[in-house]
Design an enzyme around this catalytic site. Structure first.
Site, short mmCIF file in Angstrom:
data_model
loop_
_atom_site.label_atom_id
_atom_site.label_comp_id
_atom_site.label_asym_id
_atom_site.label_seq_id
_atom_site.Cartn_x
_atom_site.Cartn_y
_atom_site.Cartn_z
N SER A 35 0.83 -1.20 0.00
CA SER A 35 0.00 0.00 0.00
C SER A 35 0.87 1.25 0.00
CB SER A 35 -0.91 0.00 1.23
OG SER A 35 -1.73 -1.14 1.24
N GLY A 36 0.23 2.39 -0.23
CA GLY A 36 0.92 3.66 -0.15
C GLY A 36 1.14 4.31 -1.50
N SER A 37 1.62 5.55 -1.46
CA SER A 37 1.76 6.34 -2.68
C SER A 37 2.81 5.77 -3.63
CB SER A 37 2.13 7.79 -2.33
OG SER A 37 3.32 7.84 -1.57
N THR A 38 3.89 5.20 -3.10
CA THR A 38 4.90 4.60 -3.98
C THR A 38 4.35 3.38 -4.68
OG1 THR A 38 6.65 5.40 -2.50
CG2 THR A 38 7.26 3.71 -4.09
N ALA A 93 7.58 1.71 3.00
CA ALA A 93 7.85 1.77 4.44
C ALA A 93 7.78 3.22 4.88
CB ALA A 93 9.22 1.17 4.77
N ASP A 94 7.41 3.42 6.14
CA ASP A 94 7.37 4.77 6.69
C ASP A 94 8.75 5.22 7.16
OD1 ASP A 94 4.55 4.83 6.32
OD2 ASP A 94 4.32 3.68 8.16
N GLY A 105 2.64 0.98 8.34
CA GLY A 105 1.29 1.15 8.87
C GLY A 105 0.78 2.57 8.82
N GLY A 106 1.54 3.47 8.17
CA GLY A 106 1.07 4.84 8.06
C GLY A 106 -0.27 4.94 7.35
N GLU A 113 -0.42 -6.05 5.18
CA GLU A 113 0.89 -5.97 4.54
C GLU A 113 1.83 -7.05 5.09
OE1 GLU A 113 0.92 -1.15 3.62
OE2 GLU A 113 1.80 -1.92 5.46
#
Length: 223
Positions: A35-38, A93-94, A105-106, A113
């Site tokens: 997940s996430g923007s990347t 990763a954060d 987990g941001g 994940e």
């Protein structure tokens, strides 16, 4: 097709790192999709490569958000409950410390994940240079907790040296599993493995956003 992923000063680094990650994908693989923007950029780029090279790939998404984002691209998405293997998983990763431990987990998807990464034969973490820190002191660690009796769960977490807030507070953020996220931090440095296991023993804790170095290949760009 270009998606509306998050804009930031590190966008070009994210694009460069995601491009390198996409080149690692071979034909006929089952790919874990974090997940996430990347990872949204990764979806943009891998979909272009699939069309260009006519690749046969399947994907197991780690969150409803990345699943929804991927649908317009026509990716072949699989239900994790009907998958017996994941060949390679990509995720962001954060934070990453000097021992290559991760905070994740941001976006609130740490439990799913972890499931994806655990199933994968190869694990690739894709980040920009802003994610690297010397240690996790004062860094926010997302902790997924069940709503039932959550105040007592938070109290027990705080007894271990943490302070923080329920994400969303008055209107709590809900994970894909129907749980809360307690964003906690410790003012001091700590042992990642010991802290992870101590937090996991707290009744009501589902998962902790600490990921011990575990054969991750880390791809990043500082350009």
């Amino acid at each position: 097709m270009v998606g509306n992923y998050d804009k930031s000063k590190n966008l070009e680094q994210k694009k460069a790192a995601a491009f390198r990650a996409v080149q690692m994908v071979q034909d006929n693989l089952i790919v874990g999709l974090g997940s996430g923007s990347t990872m949204q950029i990764f979806v943009d780029l891998i979909s272009e490569r699939i069309k260009r090279e006519r690749l046969h790939l399947s994907f197991v998404p780690a969150s409803k958000k990345i699943e929804k984002y991927s649908l317009p691209f026509g990716l072949n998405l699989l239900d994790i409950n009907y998958v017996d293997r994941i060949d390679i998983a990509f995720d962001g990763a954060d934070r990453i410390d000097e021992q290559n431990n991760l905070i994740k987990g941001g976006g609130g998807s740490l439990f799913r994940e972890r499931q994806i990464l655990d199933m994968a034969q190869s694990r690739v973490i894709v980040v920009d240079s802003s994610k690297f820190v010397s240690n996790f002191a004062k860094e926010i660690i997302p902790i997924e907790i069940v709503p039932y009796n959550y105040r007592w769960t938070v109290h027990k977490i705080n007894l271990l040296g943490f302070i923080g807030n329920i994400r969303g507070e008055a209107t709590p953020f809900m994970t894909d599993n129907g749980n809360y996220i307690y964003d906690a931090y410790n003012l001091n440095n700590f042992d990642v493995t010991e802290t992870y296991h101590s937090l996991k023993l707290v009744a009501g804790v589902v998962d902790v956003g600490l990921f011990k170095e575990n054969d991750y290949q880390i791809i990043y760009s500082h350009e």
